[in-house]
Design a protein around this motif. Structure first.
Motif, PDB file in Angstrom:
ATOM      1  N   UNK A 197       0.834  -1.190   0.000  1.00 57.53           N
ATOM      2  CA  UNK A 197       0.000   0.000   0.000  1.00 57.53           C
ATOM      3  C   UNK A 197       0.877   1.251   0.000  1.00 57.53           C
ATOM      4  N   UNK A 198       0.617   2.131  -0.911  1.00 53.25           N
ATOM      5  CA  UNK A 198       1.394   3.362  -1.036  1.00 53.25           C
ATOM      6  C   UNK A 198       2.191   3.434  -2.310  1.00 53.25           C
ATOM      7  N   UNK A 199       2.562   2.280  -2.874  1.00 46.67           N
ATOM      8  CA  UNK A 199       3.304   2.260  -4.133  1.00 46.67           C
ATOM      9  C   UNK A 199       2.675   1.330  -5.160  1.00 46.67           C
ATOM     10  N   UNK A 200       1.833   0.386  -4.721  1.00 48.06           N
ATOM     11  CA  UNK A 200       1.219  -0.562  -5.650  1.00 48.06           C
ATOM     12  C   UNK A 200       0.059   0.102  -6.387  1.00 48.06           C
ATOM     13  N   UNK A 201      -0.250  -0.394  -7.603  1.00 48.95           N
ATOM     14  CA  UNK A 201      -1.411   0.130  -8.343  1.00 48.95           C
ATOM     15  C   UNK A 201      -2.709  -0.387  -7.737  1.00 48.95           C
ATOM     16  N   UNK A 202      -3.033   0.103  -6.556  1.00 49.22           N
ATOM     17  CA  UNK A 202      -4.195  -0.354  -5.804  1.00 49.22           C
ATOM     18  C   UNK A 202      -5.184   0.802  -5.641  1.00 49.22           C
ATOM     19  N   UNK A 203      -6.334   0.733  -6.323  1.00 48.80           N
ATOM     20  CA  UNK A 203      -7.346   1.790  -6.134  1.00 48.80           C
ATOM     21  C   UNK A 203      -7.781   1.846  -4.674  1.00 48.80           C
ATOM     22  N   UNK A 204      -7.726   3.011  -4.080  1.00 50.34           N
ATOM     23  CA  UNK A 204      -8.001   3.113  -2.651  1.00 50.34           C
ATOM     24  C   UNK A 204      -9.441   2.774  -2.311  1.00 50.34           C
ATOM     25  N   UNK A 205     -10.371   3.069  -3.211  1.00 52.98           N
ATOM     26  CA  UNK A 205     -11.754   2.735  -2.894  1.00 52.98           C
ATOM     27  C   UNK A 205     -11.988   1.229  -2.896  1.00 52.98           C
ATOM     28  N   UNK A 206     -11.038   0.464  -3.476  1.00 56.05           N
ATOM     29  CA  UNK A 206     -11.151  -0.991  -3.434  1.00 56.05           C
ATOM     30  C   UNK A 206     -11.021  -1.504  -1.999  1.00 56.05           C
ATOM     31  N   UNK A 207     -10.286  -0.779  -1.160  1.00 59.01           N
ATOM     32  CA  UNK A 207     -10.149  -1.183   0.243  1.00 59.01           C
ATOM     33  C   UNK A 207     -11.503  -1.167   0.953  1.00 59.01           C
ATOM     34  N   UNK A 208     -12.314  -0.179   0.628  1.00 64.68           N
ATOM     35  CA  UNK A 208     -13.634  -0.101   1.250  1.00 64.68           C
ATOM     36  C   UNK A 208     -14.544  -1.215   0.748  1.00 64.68           C
ATOM     37  N   UNK A 209     -14.417  -1.558  -0.534  1.00 64.71           N
ATOM     38  CA  UNK A 209     -15.277  -2.602  -1.105  1.00 64.71           C
ATOM     39  C   UNK A 209     -14.839  -3.990  -0.665  1.00 64.71           C
ATOM     40  N   UNK A 210     -13.516  -4.227  -0.580  1.00 64.43           N
ATOM     41  CA  UNK A 210     -13.015  -5.562  -0.292  1.00 64.43           C
ATOM     42  C   UNK A 210     -12.941  -5.864   1.199  1.00 64.43           C
ATOM     43  N   UNK A 211     -12.850  -4.831   2.050  1.00 66.25           N
ATOM     44  CA  UNK A 211     -12.758  -5.001   3.506  1.00 66.25           C
ATOM     45  C   UNK A 211     -11.699  -6.026   3.886  1.00 66.25           C
ATOM     46  N   UNK A 212     -10.406  -5.783   3.550  1.00 70.06           N
ATOM     47  CA  UNK A 212      -9.360  -6.764   3.867  1.00 70.06           C
ATOM     48  C   UNK A 212      -9.115  -6.867   5.364  1.00 70.06           C
ATOM     49  N   UNK A 213      -8.561  -8.008   5.774  1.00 64.38           N
ATOM     50  CA  UNK A 213      -8.237  -8.248   7.179  1.00 64.38           C
ATOM     51  C   UNK A 213      -6.935  -7.542   7.562  1.00 64.38           C
ATOM     52  N   UNK A 214      -5.974  -7.540   6.637  1.00 63.45           N
ATOM     53  CA  UNK A 214      -4.668  -6.925   6.864  1.00 63.45           C
ATOM     54  C   UNK A 214      -4.296  -6.103   5.634  1.00 63.45           C
ATOM     55  N   UNK A 215      -3.667  -4.960   5.868  1.00 63.94           N
ATOM     56  CA  UNK A 215      -3.093  -4.161   4.795  1.00 63.94           C
ATOM     57  C   UNK A 215      -1.628  -3.927   5.138  1.00 63.94           C
ATOM     58  N   UNK A 216      -0.742  -4.357   4.243  1.00 57.14           N
ATOM     59  CA  UNK A 216       0.695  -4.183   4.450  1.00 57.14           C
ATOM     60  C   UNK A 216       1.158  -2.946   3.687  1.00 57.14           C
ATOM     61  N   UNK A 217       1.860  -2.073   4.373  1.00 57.58           N
ATOM     62  CA  UNK A 217       2.400  -0.883   3.728  1.00 57.58           C
ATOM     63  C   UNK A 217       3.547  -1.265   2.791  1.00 57.58           C
ATOM     64  N   UNK A 218       3.881  -0.366   1.916  1.00 58.43           N
ATOM     65  CA  UNK A 218       5.049  -0.565   1.068  1.00 58.43           C
ATOM     66  C   UNK A 218       6.316  -0.529   1.918  1.00 58.43           C
ATOM     67  N   UNK A 219       7.209  -1.496   1.696  1.00 59.74           N
ATOM     68  CA  UNK A 219       8.463  -1.516   2.443  1.00 59.74           C
ATOM     69  C   UNK A 219       9.305  -0.288   2.182  1.00 59.74           C
ATOM     70  N   UNK A 220       9.294   0.208   0.956  1.00 60.09           N
ATOM     71  CA  UNK A 220      10.053   1.409   0.626  1.00 60.09           C
ATOM     72  C   UNK A 220       9.486   2.621   1.355  1.00 60.09           C
ATOM     73  N   UNK A 221       8.162   2.668   1.471  1.00 55.03           N
ATOM     74  CA  UNK A 221       7.525   3.787   2.160  1.00 55.03           C
ATOM     75  C   UNK A 221       7.882   3.785   3.637  1.00 55.03           C
ATOM     76  N   UNK A 222       7.918   2.600   4.250  1.00 58.39           N
ATOM     77  CA  UNK A 222       8.290   2.496   5.664  1.00 58.39           C
ATOM     78  C   UNK A 222       9.742   2.925   5.862  1.00 58.39           C
ATOM     79  N   UNK A 223      10.624   2.483   4.942  1.00 57.44           N
ATOM     80  CA  UNK A 223      12.045   2.790   5.079  1.00 57.44           C
ATOM     81  C   UNK A 223      12.319   4.289   4.947  1.00 57.44           C
ATOM     82  N   UNK A 224      11.661   4.937   4.014  1.00 61.49           N
ATOM     83  CA  UNK A 224      11.931   6.354   3.751  1.00 61.49           C
ATOM     84  C   UNK A 224      11.062   7.286   4.586  1.00 61.49           C
ATOM     85  N   UNK A 225       9.915   6.775   5.041  1.00 59.85           N
ATOM     86  CA  UNK A 225       9.008   7.628   5.804  1.00 59.85           C
ATOM     87  C   UNK A 225       9.554   8.043   7.150  1.00 59.85           C
TER      88      UNK A 225
END
Length: 458
Positions: free
Chosen positions: A204-232
């Protein structure tokens, strides 16, 4: 989560007709006690798993920076056999490994089959070789999910042979989700969830993932982008992006996982963002294996508050007043067994994983029927004639009624439910969904810690 019924190898007893090559003198010598085979797609992906899995031959592979490892070649010569990585999902509050992510040895390559389910199946087999009872995080292609139940038939068969249940598996959907038909993808996710699988999205944050898909799919876990965590941790702009994504994930009712944590400054940032689940070399070495028996890892203490990254507003509860956040925010995977399991099977599960605090007995619809507290159960079984009298009889005779709370129950209200029986005040709470199926457990210590933090913040 359903675990193998005994601490003995769940694979050796569950794979019918295993060839004689799988004995302690296996010439490859990687996993002498379990399966040493990899699944390769058969001519028909919809049929059962082929009886002879292709032997896992050593070959060179390269895992990118997201997985934090490199298996390569030097002038065409393999440096070492390619093996899957086991990345523990660590609860930063307790230091316990609550799940294991299996990174395939040949992700998306020829052996795995591009767009196929082979990587997922191989992850199940790799976990079986390690005889881990922890829940699994496995990759699965978005195209496979969108194709429906036919494409996932090999996965169902692999779990059956390895004595695992879908409720123990979190499927991390990978690939270009924007390129997959949304209707077909959501229909496939609903089908997986109906079987019992938990669903996750990654990068999440770098993948081609439409954000409104999160609301429709209701996932159990969302993993952030490793690059985003490293640089954030050092880039305020990316840090602000992470804060907004964490807020978004929490609003969608999903747990947030921070992968690739390598430095203590990154860990401090992860804590400051309000993220509880993390992975990375700082927490566990790349050669970590579930079979090593180390279910707790070293989590460095938080840095002094003056150096920590400020927490995002609204992530620590409703401003220190009211009934607190919903129990879903404190949810941990539940260890479940069928309601008819024997006391001996429960003892086997508790002995295999010291970090397990309770076992939930469920019916065929995953509805909780009883709760076994670790301390009381083992104390009772260790008493005079305890094992002889009860080992072969149903564990439900020694179980207590489960303390059930809905996933929308506020933290303070959940503590009131826990306190109704003083003799069981510290028993795990069993969280259920809208139709009464077990979603996980909540430990009272987590709720107490959160309430104390609210009081201290006033």
């Amino acid at each position: 989560m359903t675990l193998p019924s005994s601490p003995a190898s769940p694979v050796a007893a569950s794979v019918p007709g295993a060839p004689s090559a799988y004995h302690p003198d296996d010439p490859q010598g990687h996993h002498p006690a379990g399966l040493v085979r990899r699944y390769t797609p058969a001519a028909s992906a919809t049929g059962p798993l082929p009886s002879p899995f292709a032997p896992g031959t050593p070959h060179a592979t390269h895992h990118g920076s997201h997985h934090g490892s490199h298996h390569g070649t030097h002038h065409g010569a393999p440096l070492r056999p390619a093996v899957p990585l086991f990345l523990p999902v660590v609860d930063l509050d307790t230091g316990g490994a609550i799940a294991v992510q299996v990174v395939p040895e040949d992700p998306g390559g020829v052996a795995g089959g591009v767009g196929g389910v082979a990587d997922t199946v191989n992850g199940v087999l790799a976990a079986a070789r390690e005889e881990t009872a922890l829940p699994l995080v496995l990759p699965i292609s978005a195209t496979v999910v969108a194709a429906g139940s036919a494409g996932t038939a090999p996965l169902h068969e692999a779990l059956r042979m390895c004595n695992r249940r879908p409720r123990e598996v979190i499927l991390m959907i990978e690939g270009d989700l924007a390129a997959v038909g949304r209707t077909a993808l959501l229909s496939g996710i609903d089908g997986l969830r109906a079987v019992g699988y938990l669903v996750a999205f990654g990068e999440l944050g770098t993948a081609p993932l439409p954000l409104d898909l999160l609301a429709d799919a209701a996932p159990y876990v969302i993993a952030l982008s490793g690059d985003l965590v490293a640089r954030g941790a050092r880039d305020p702009r990316r840090g602000a992006l992470v804060e907004s994504l964490v807020r978004l994930a929490r609003g969608a009712g999903a747990h947030v996982l921070a992968p690739g944590v390598r430095e203590e400054t990154q860990l401090a940032a992860v804590r400051g963002w309000g993220i509880r689940l993390a992975q990375g070399p700082l927490l566990a070495p790349l050669d970590w294996r579930p079979s090593h028996g180390h279910n707790r890892v070293h989590v460095p203490l938080p840095v002094p508050e003056a150096e920590a990254v400020p927490a995002a507003p609204g992530l620590t509860g409703p401003g220190g007043y009211g009934l607190g956040p919903r129990v879903q925010e404190f949810l941990l995977p539940a260890v479940t067994l069928p309601a008819g399991s024997t006391a001996e099977e429960v003892v086997g599960v508790l002995s295999a994983e010291p970090s397990i605090t309770s076992v939930v007995l469920v019916d065929e619809y995953q509805r909780p029927q009883g709760s076994v507290d670790r301390s009381r159960f083992l104390l009772f079984m260790a008493g005079a004639y305890g094992h002889a009298l009860h080992a072969k009889k149903p564990a439900s005779r020694l179980a207590d009624p489960p303390k059930i709370v809905a996933k929308t129950t506020p933290a303070i209200a959940a503590m009131q439910v826990a306190g109704r029986d003083n003799t069981r005040a510290y028993d795990d709470l069993v969280v259920v969904d809208e139709v009464g199926r077990c979603m996980g457990v909540v430990r009272i210590s987590d709720l107490l810690r959160h309430v104390a933090e609210i009081q201290a913040a006033r």
